[in-house]
Design a protein around this motif. Structure first.
Motif, PDB file in Angstrom:
ATOM      1  N   MET A   1       1.938   2.134 -20.888  1.00 28.91           N
ATOM      2  CA  MET A   1       3.182   1.262 -21.062  1.00 28.91           C
ATOM      3  C   MET A   1       4.244   2.074 -20.684  1.00 28.91           C
ATOM      4  SD  MET A   1       4.375  -0.532 -24.654  1.00 28.91           S
ATOM      5  CE  MET A   1       4.580   1.004 -25.535  1.00 28.91           C
ATOM      6  N   PRO A   2       5.189   1.479 -20.065  1.00 24.09           N
ATOM      7  CA  PRO A   2       6.324   2.081 -19.453  1.00 24.09           C
ATOM      8  C   PRO A   2       7.283   2.506 -20.660  1.00 24.09           C
ATOM      9  CG  PRO A   2       6.366   0.017 -18.666  1.00 24.09           C
ATOM     10  CD  PRO A   2       5.053   0.109 -19.288  1.00 24.09           C
ATOM     11  N   GLU A   3       8.150   3.444 -20.343  1.00 25.88           N
ATOM     12  CA  GLU A   3       9.052   4.051 -21.427  1.00 25.88           C
ATOM     13  C   GLU A   3      10.373   2.995 -21.411  1.00 25.88           C
ATOM     14  OE1 GLU A   3      11.744   7.653 -22.597  1.00 25.88           O
ATOM     15  OE2 GLU A   3       9.713   7.994 -21.988  1.00 25.88           O
ATOM     16  N   ILE A   4      11.059   2.640 -22.360  1.00 26.94           N
ATOM     17  CA  ILE A   4      12.311   1.811 -22.231  1.00 26.94           C
ATOM     18  C   ILE A   4      13.393   3.022 -22.210  1.00 26.94           C
ATOM     19  CG2 ILE A   4      13.918   0.416 -23.558  1.00 26.94           C
ATOM     20  CD1 ILE A   4      11.187  -1.141 -22.470  1.00 26.94           C
ATOM     21  N   THR A   5      14.077   2.892 -21.398  1.00 27.08           N
ATOM     22  CA  THR A   5      14.940   4.285 -21.052  1.00 27.08           C
ATOM     23  C   THR A   5      16.470   3.737 -21.727  1.00 27.08           C
ATOM     24  OG1 THR A   5      15.802   3.289 -19.070  1.00 27.08           O
ATOM     25  CG2 THR A   5      14.142   4.965 -18.913  1.00 27.08           C
ATOM     26  N   ARG A   6      17.395   4.519 -21.979  1.00 24.36           N
ATOM     27  CA  ARG A   6      18.648   4.557 -22.642  1.00 24.36           C
ATOM     28  C   ARG A   6      19.443   3.629 -21.409  1.00 24.36           C
ATOM     29  NH1 ARG A   6      23.208   5.465 -21.514  1.00 24.36           N
ATOM     30  NH2 ARG A   6      25.013   6.095 -23.169  1.00 24.36           N
ATOM     31  N   ASP A   7      19.304   3.875 -20.165  1.00 24.62           N
ATOM     32  CA  ASP A   7      20.076   3.206 -19.292  1.00 24.62           C
ATOM     33  C   ASP A   7      19.683   1.681 -19.150  1.00 24.62           C
ATOM     34  OD1 ASP A   7      21.528   5.407 -18.388  1.00 24.62           O
ATOM     35  OD2 ASP A   7      20.090   6.143 -17.110  1.00 24.62           O
ATOM     36  N   GLN A   8      18.313   1.287 -19.388  1.00 22.14           N
ATOM     37  CA  GLN A   8      17.889   0.143 -19.363  1.00 22.14           C
ATOM     38  C   GLN A   8      18.877  -0.499 -20.427  1.00 22.14           C
ATOM     39  OE1 GLN A   8      13.656   0.908 -19.378  1.00 22.14           O
ATOM     40  NE2 GLN A   8      13.411   0.302 -17.154  1.00 22.14           N
ATOM     41  N   VAL A   9      18.744   0.035 -21.431  1.00 24.11           N
ATOM     42  CA  VAL A   9      19.251  -0.635 -22.693  1.00 24.11           C
ATOM     43  C   VAL A   9      20.643  -0.800 -22.601  1.00 24.11           C
ATOM     44  CG1 VAL A   9      19.770  -0.517 -25.311  1.00 24.11           C
ATOM     45  CG2 VAL A   9      17.494   0.445 -24.252  1.00 24.11           C
ATOM     46  N   ALA A  10      21.437  -0.035 -21.905  1.00 22.23           N
ATOM     47  CA  ALA A  10      22.823   0.005 -21.625  1.00 22.23           C
ATOM     48  C   ALA A  10      23.027  -1.159 -20.648  1.00 22.23           C
ATOM     49  CB  ALA A  10      23.212   1.198 -20.966  1.00 22.23           C
ATOM     50  N   HIS A  11      22.205  -1.214 -19.886  1.00 25.75           N
ATOM     51  CA  HIS A  11      22.220  -2.321 -18.702  1.00 25.75           C
ATOM     52  C   HIS A  11      22.192  -3.710 -19.478  1.00 25.75           C
ATOM     53  CE1 HIS A  11      21.979  -4.639 -14.872  1.00 25.75           C
ATOM     54  NE2 HIS A  11      20.915  -5.072 -15.449  1.00 25.75           N
ATOM     55  N   LEU A  12      21.223  -3.944 -20.221  1.00 26.69           N
ATOM     56  CA  LEU A  12      20.976  -5.160 -20.856  1.00 26.69           C
ATOM     57  C   LEU A  12      22.058  -5.448 -21.897  1.00 26.69           C
ATOM     58  CD1 LEU A  12      17.168  -4.916 -21.978  1.00 26.69           C
ATOM     59  CD2 LEU A  12      18.389  -6.247 -20.319  1.00 26.69           C
ATOM     60  N   ALA A  13      22.639  -4.314 -22.371  1.00 27.12           N
ATOM     61  CA  ALA A  13      23.954  -4.641 -23.288  1.00 27.12           C
ATOM     62  C   ALA A  13      25.031  -5.009 -22.630  1.00 27.12           C
ATOM     63  CB  ALA A  13      24.299  -3.162 -24.180  1.00 27.12           C
ATOM     64  N   ARG A  14      25.295  -4.304 -21.519  1.00 23.13           N
ATOM     65  CA  ARG A  14      26.494  -5.025 -20.640  1.00 23.13           C
ATOM     66  C   ARG A  14      26.144  -6.412 -20.378  1.00 23.13           C
ATOM     67  NH1 ARG A  14      26.024   0.333 -18.377  1.00 23.13           N
ATOM     68  NH2 ARG A  14      24.630  -0.623 -16.621  1.00 23.13           N
ATOM     69  N   LEU A  15      24.988  -6.811 -19.858  1.00 25.08           N
ATOM     70  CA  LEU A  15      24.719  -8.066 -19.454  1.00 25.08           C
ATOM     71  C   LEU A  15      25.000  -9.145 -20.507  1.00 25.08           C
ATOM     72  CD1 LEU A  15      21.394  -7.786 -17.407  1.00 25.08           C
ATOM     73  CD2 LEU A  15      23.777  -8.333 -16.591  1.00 25.08           C
ATOM     74  N   ALA A  16      24.574  -8.669 -21.787  1.00 31.63           N
ATOM     75  CA  ALA A  16      24.914  -9.545 -23.119  1.00 31.63           C
ATOM     76  C   ALA A  16      26.225  -9.271 -23.655  1.00 31.63           C
ATOM     77  CB  ALA A  16      23.872  -9.157 -24.064  1.00 31.63           C
ATOM     78  N   HIS A  17      27.219  -8.568 -22.982  1.00 26.14           N
ATOM     79  CA  HIS A  17      28.577  -8.393 -23.412  1.00 26.14           C
ATOM     80  C   HIS A  17      28.555  -7.793 -24.812  1.00 26.14           C
ATOM     81  CE1 HIS A  17      30.165 -10.168 -19.819  1.00 26.14           C
ATOM     82  NE2 HIS A  17      29.372 -11.201 -20.054  1.00 26.14           N
ATOM     83  N   ILE A  18      27.526  -6.973 -24.848  1.00 27.92           N
ATOM     84  CA  ILE A  18      27.443  -6.191 -26.417  1.00 27.92           C
ATOM     85  C   ILE A  18      28.102  -4.747 -26.224  1.00 27.92           C
ATOM     86  CG2 ILE A  18      25.966  -5.437 -28.193  1.00 27.92           C
ATOM     87  CD1 ILE A  18      24.098  -7.562 -27.231  1.00 27.92           C
TER      88      ILE A  18
END
Length: 98
Positions: A1-18
């Motif tokens: 299973m691929p690891e969820i990186t901090r950068d991926q979470v940061a990208h999702l947070a930016r998309l969700a305006h969080i």
């Protein structure tokens, strides 16, 4: 299973305006990794012979014929009303105008 990186979470947070701090990003990436691990375990447990369901117990609606019975007369309906006029319930006005 691929690891969820901090950068991926940061990208999702930016998309969700969080807005998230570095500590929150690290925490959420670990939590998402655990969630994906649990989802993988459930997917592995369900074989091809197990149909997808939305509820663990089979459910069905029980319908009955809608037959009116035991209706009150207009007089009986307004008999115990605090205020009635011309066979109708009388209530305080809540809207201005007509």
């Amino acid at each position: 299973m691929p690891e969820i990186t901090r950068d991926q979470v940061a990208h999702l947070a930016r998309l969700a305006h969080i807005q998230m701090s570095d500590e929150e990003l690290a925490t959420v990436s670990g939590e998402l990794e655990q969630i994906l691990g649990h989802v993988s375990a459930v997917q592995a447990a369900a074989g091809a012979d197990v149909p997808p369901t939305s509820h663990p117990i089979a459910m069905s609606n029980v319908f009955r014929e809608d037959v009116p019975a035991g209706m009150l007369t207009q007089e009986q309906a307004v008999d115990q009303a605090p205020d009635a006029q011309d066979g109708q319930f009388k209530v305080p006005a809540i809207l201005d105008g007509e």
